[in-house]
Design an enzyme around this catalytic site. Structure first.
Site, PDB file in Angstrom:
ATOM      1  N   CYS A  20       0.804  -1.213   0.000  1.00 55.74           N
ATOM      2  CA  CYS A  20       0.000   0.000   0.000  1.00 55.74           C
ATOM      3  C   CYS A  20       0.839   1.265   0.000  1.00 55.74           C
ATOM      4  O   CYS A  20       2.023   1.249   0.311  1.00 55.74           O
ATOM      5  CB  CYS A  20      -0.879   0.065   1.244  1.00 55.74           C
ATOM      6  N   GLY A  48       0.522   0.271  -5.176  1.00 53.95           N
ATOM      7  CA  GLY A  48      -0.690  -0.530  -5.148  1.00 53.95           C
ATOM      8  C   GLY A  48      -1.633  -0.113  -6.252  1.00 53.95           C
ATOM      9  O   GLY A  48      -1.934   1.073  -6.392  1.00 53.95           O
ATOM     10  N   ASN A 126      -0.327   0.975   5.709  1.00 57.01           N
ATOM     11  CA  ASN A 126       0.606   0.232   4.854  1.00 57.01           C
ATOM     12  C   ASN A 126       1.372  -0.733   5.749  1.00 57.01           C
ATOM     13  O   ASN A 126       2.035  -0.316   6.690  1.00 57.01           O
ATOM     14  CB  ASN A 126       1.572   1.209   4.172  1.00 57.01           C
ATOM     15  N   GLY A 127       1.251  -2.037   5.479  1.00 52.22           N
ATOM     16  CA  GLY A 127       1.996  -3.010   6.274  1.00 52.22           C
ATOM     17  C   GLY A 127       1.205  -4.271   6.531  1.00 52.22           C
ATOM     18  O   GLY A 127       0.216  -4.552   5.855  1.00 52.22           O
ATOM     19  N   CYS A 264      12.536  -2.346   5.690  1.00 53.14           N
ATOM     20  CA  CYS A 264      12.449  -3.323   4.600  1.00 53.14           C
ATOM     21  C   CYS A 264      13.427  -2.929   3.502  1.00 53.14           C
ATOM     22  O   CYS A 264      13.293  -1.870   2.882  1.00 53.14           O
ATOM     23  CB  CYS A 264      11.020  -3.362   4.043  1.00 53.14           C
ATOM     24  N   TYR A 270      13.534  -2.202  -4.734  1.00 53.35           N
ATOM     25  CA  TYR A 270      12.485  -2.354  -5.734  1.00 53.35           C
ATOM     26  C   TYR A 270      11.232  -1.522  -5.526  1.00 53.35           C
ATOM     27  O   TYR A 270      10.733  -0.892  -6.445  1.00 53.35           O
ATOM     28  CB  TYR A 270      12.106  -3.846  -5.808  1.00 53.35           C
ATOM     29  N   SER A 311      13.053  -1.213 -12.133  1.00 53.94           N
ATOM     30  CA  SER A 311      13.964  -1.168 -10.989  1.00 53.94           C
ATOM     31  C   SER A 311      15.349  -1.728 -11.282  1.00 53.94           C
ATOM     32  O   SER A 311      16.290  -1.469 -10.547  1.00 53.94           O
ATOM     33  CB  SER A 311      13.351  -1.896  -9.788  1.00 53.94           C
ATOM     34  N   ASP A 373      18.506  -7.675 -12.819  1.00 50.86           N
ATOM     35  CA  ASP A 373      17.138  -7.595 -12.306  1.00 50.86           C
ATOM     36  C   ASP A 373      17.211  -7.456 -10.793  1.00 50.86           C
ATOM     37  O   ASP A 373      18.249  -7.769 -10.179  1.00 50.86           O
ATOM     38  CB  ASP A 373      16.328  -8.834 -12.703  1.00 50.86           C
ATOM     39  N   ASP A 374      16.106  -7.000 -10.181  1.00 58.11           N
ATOM     40  CA  ASP A 374      16.136  -6.738  -8.743  1.00 58.11           C
ATOM     41  C   ASP A 374      16.004  -7.992  -7.903  1.00 58.11           C
ATOM     42  O   ASP A 374      16.399  -8.013  -6.746  1.00 58.11           O
ATOM     43  CB  ASP A 374      15.023  -5.751  -8.366  1.00 58.11           C
ATOM     44  N   CYS A 410       8.172 -13.712   3.852  1.00 53.50           N
ATOM     45  CA  CYS A 410       8.082 -12.453   4.587  1.00 53.50           C
ATOM     46  C   CYS A 410       6.717 -12.372   5.265  1.00 53.50           C
ATOM     47  O   CYS A 410       5.713 -12.738   4.670  1.00 53.50           O
ATOM     48  CB  CYS A 410       8.250 -11.268   3.629  1.00 53.50           C
ATOM     49  N   CYS A 459      15.934  -5.075   7.590  1.00 54.73           N
ATOM     50  CA  CYS A 459      15.434  -6.432   7.808  1.00 54.73           C
ATOM     51  C   CYS A 459      15.973  -7.337   6.710  1.00 54.73           C
ATOM     52  O   CYS A 459      15.845  -7.028   5.531  1.00 54.73           O
ATOM     53  CB  CYS A 459      13.902  -6.437   7.788  1.00 54.73           C
ATOM     54  N   CYS A 462      13.896 -12.332   4.855  1.00 58.67           N
ATOM     55  CA  CYS A 462      13.584 -13.168   3.682  1.00 58.67           C
ATOM     56  C   CYS A 462      14.835 -13.807   3.077  1.00 58.67           C
ATOM     57  O   CYS A 462      14.745 -14.731   2.266  1.00 58.67           O
ATOM     58  CB  CYS A 462      12.813 -12.372   2.636  1.00 58.67           C
TER      59      CYS A 462
END
Length: 482
Positions: A20, A48, A126-127, A264, A270, A311, A373-374, A410, A459, A462
């Protein structure tokens, strides 16, 4: 967790998705804010594309009157037929949404508007909360009736409940933050205040700006620049800010030591727009650095460096600057394909990449190409793009990835799927290289991530499975999402 829903939803793009973007505005001169919020949401559309909405109120009018409009689709698809002109008010919040799984319905579009004993609340989030299930059940057993399946409603209920025994809304937000766990950046509109809150780890970005005599709280600085607003500062992780007629006040009682922060990293790799700055660090500059690190750590002889739009482009330029290999464009992206286009059936998934991306044959024919690529999630998109470059005449295709391999899911608002769907799970880099068909493959080294963002704590859950907080015992992603 509804894995099927995630698989169907993000497989055609083969990309990760943010959940979001939020945007709040309070004009102290009493001017209408709906139009600037609309343009702010335009600037956040990349965060989003499934649904969006705006809710406004008049701080000088009746205390409980909130006007709102929301729906499924892009900002310019939802606000048609004079919908914006009907939203009269000098304070408001807006939202663009992407859901990680299922629940993509108008009922779940934000902002949420709550009428309660103390007045009204308009809330955009957002989250992703990791204790949404237990908080929801606790509320349900005390008589709460839910209208949505998003954890934003859980947050709204807790703020409303705490407000009854608090001296003001911002104190209620702080008390609610003591109960909710996970990633969240919030904008909250009360009848006379605009409030912003960021979780103690700082997973999601949130910043403050000012245009004339109007204050703005939003996800990214690019939204401020779109409106010609001045950037004031970022909301600190754990901080609650309140904007009133008297200016900005701040509560930092939920802040934790800076070394425990866990932004994050994918905001920088990205999600965020390249022209944004998050916590003082340039997103574009971070991507240039990632490319330079790839050139230093995974060099290869080639004739051309290209990025997978969008990205991958800045990282490709960084690789080129560091290596001296010319930077070029190999792909033409169809800018008119949004998330709302009709996706092909499973049997025709191949064409979904070509609908979005085509190769410039003249740019790559007869050349050794480094493609940046990202990320690689499942690998299905990567192998198609490698094949497209070969079919266009590239003699070699070397893939470099501006993030480490995904090994863990994640739980904090990014739709990294379950481990068994990740191509890097239980596979070596060489095995992945063979699957995607590249001549060589290199990932960004884990230790480069903090260097990439000027030493900010990030963080890495992932990639490492080491999360900044205990993850849920069961995978609840997609059940109550934001």
């Amino acid at each position: 967790m509804r894995e099927t829903a995630i698989h169907q939803q993000c497989e055609p793009e083969g990309k990760l998705h943010e959940e979001c973007g939020v945007f709040g505005m309070y004009d102290l001169d009493g001017k209408d804010v709906a139009a600037p919020i609309y343009y702010g949401l335009f600037a956040l559309q990349h965060r989003g594309q499934e649904s969006c909405g705006i809710a406004v109120s008049d701080t000088n009018g009746p205390k409980g009157k909130v006007l709102s409009h929301k729906g499924m689709g892009l900002v310019n698809e939802v606000f048609v037929d004079g919908a914006l002109e009907k939203l009269k008010g000098d304070i408001g919040v807006g939202h663009v949404r992407y859901s990680t799984a299922g629940a993509s319905t108008r009922e779940n579009a934000q902002p949420l508007v709550l009428n309660y004993v103390k007045g009204t609340l308009g809330l955009a989030h957002n989250g992703n909360l990791i204790n949404a299930n237990e908080l929801r059940h606790e509320l349900e057993y005390s008589g709460a009736i839910f209208q949505t399946t998003i954890d934003t409603e859980v947050i709204a209920y807790h703020i409303a409940r705490e407000r009854i025994n608090s001296k003001n809304v911002e104190e209620a937000v702080v008390k609610a933050m003591k109960k909710i766990r996970g990633a969240y950046s919030l904008v909250v509109m009360s009848p006379r205040k605009l409030i912003g809150a960021r979780d103690p780890f700082g997973f999601k970005p949130l910043c403050i700006g000012k245009r004339d005599n109007a204050y703005i709280i939003t996800s990214e600085t690019c939204a401020l620049e779109t409106l010609g607003a001045e950037y004031i500062r970022d909301v600190e992780p754990g901080e609650v800010v309140a904007i009133t007629k008297d200016g900005i006040s701040s509560d930092k009682s939920m802040c934790i030591p800076k070394e425990q922060h866990a932004r994050c990293i994918f905001e920088y790799i990205y999600f965020a727009r390249p022209d944004s700055h998050i916590d003082g660090v340039s997103v574009y500059g971070s991507r240039i650095k990632a490319g330079r690190f790839l050139a230093l750590d995974s060099p290869v002889e080639a004739d051309l460096v290209v990025g997978v739009p969008e990205s991958g482009n800045a990282a490709a330029l960084g690789y080129s600057l560091q290596s001296g290999i010319p930077y070029g464009s190999a792909f033409v992206k169809n800018s008119y394909v949004g998330r709302t286009f009709i996706k092909p059936k499973q049997s025709n998934r191949e064409s979904s990449v070509k609908i979005k991306l085509n190769v410039l044959r003249e740019a790559v024919a007869g050349k050794r190409v480094i493609m940046i690529d990202d990320s690689i999630v499942r690998g299905t998109t990567s192998d198609r793009i490698v094949r497209m470059l070969r079919e266009a005449g590239a003699t070699e295709v070397h893939m470099r990835v501006s993030s480490p391999p995904f090994l863990w899911p994640c739980y904090f608002g990014t739709d990294v799927p379950a481990r068994d769907q990740l191509i890097a799970y239980n596979r070596s880099v060489e095995e992945i290289r063979r699957i995607i068909g590249a001549d060589s493959l290199g990932y960004l080294r884990l230790e480069r991530l903090r260097e990439m963002v000027d030493g900010l704590p990030v963080c890495t859950g992932c990639f490492t499975g080491k999360y900044p907080m205990e993850p849920p015992k069961e995978d609840i992603r997609g059940e109550y999402d934001a």
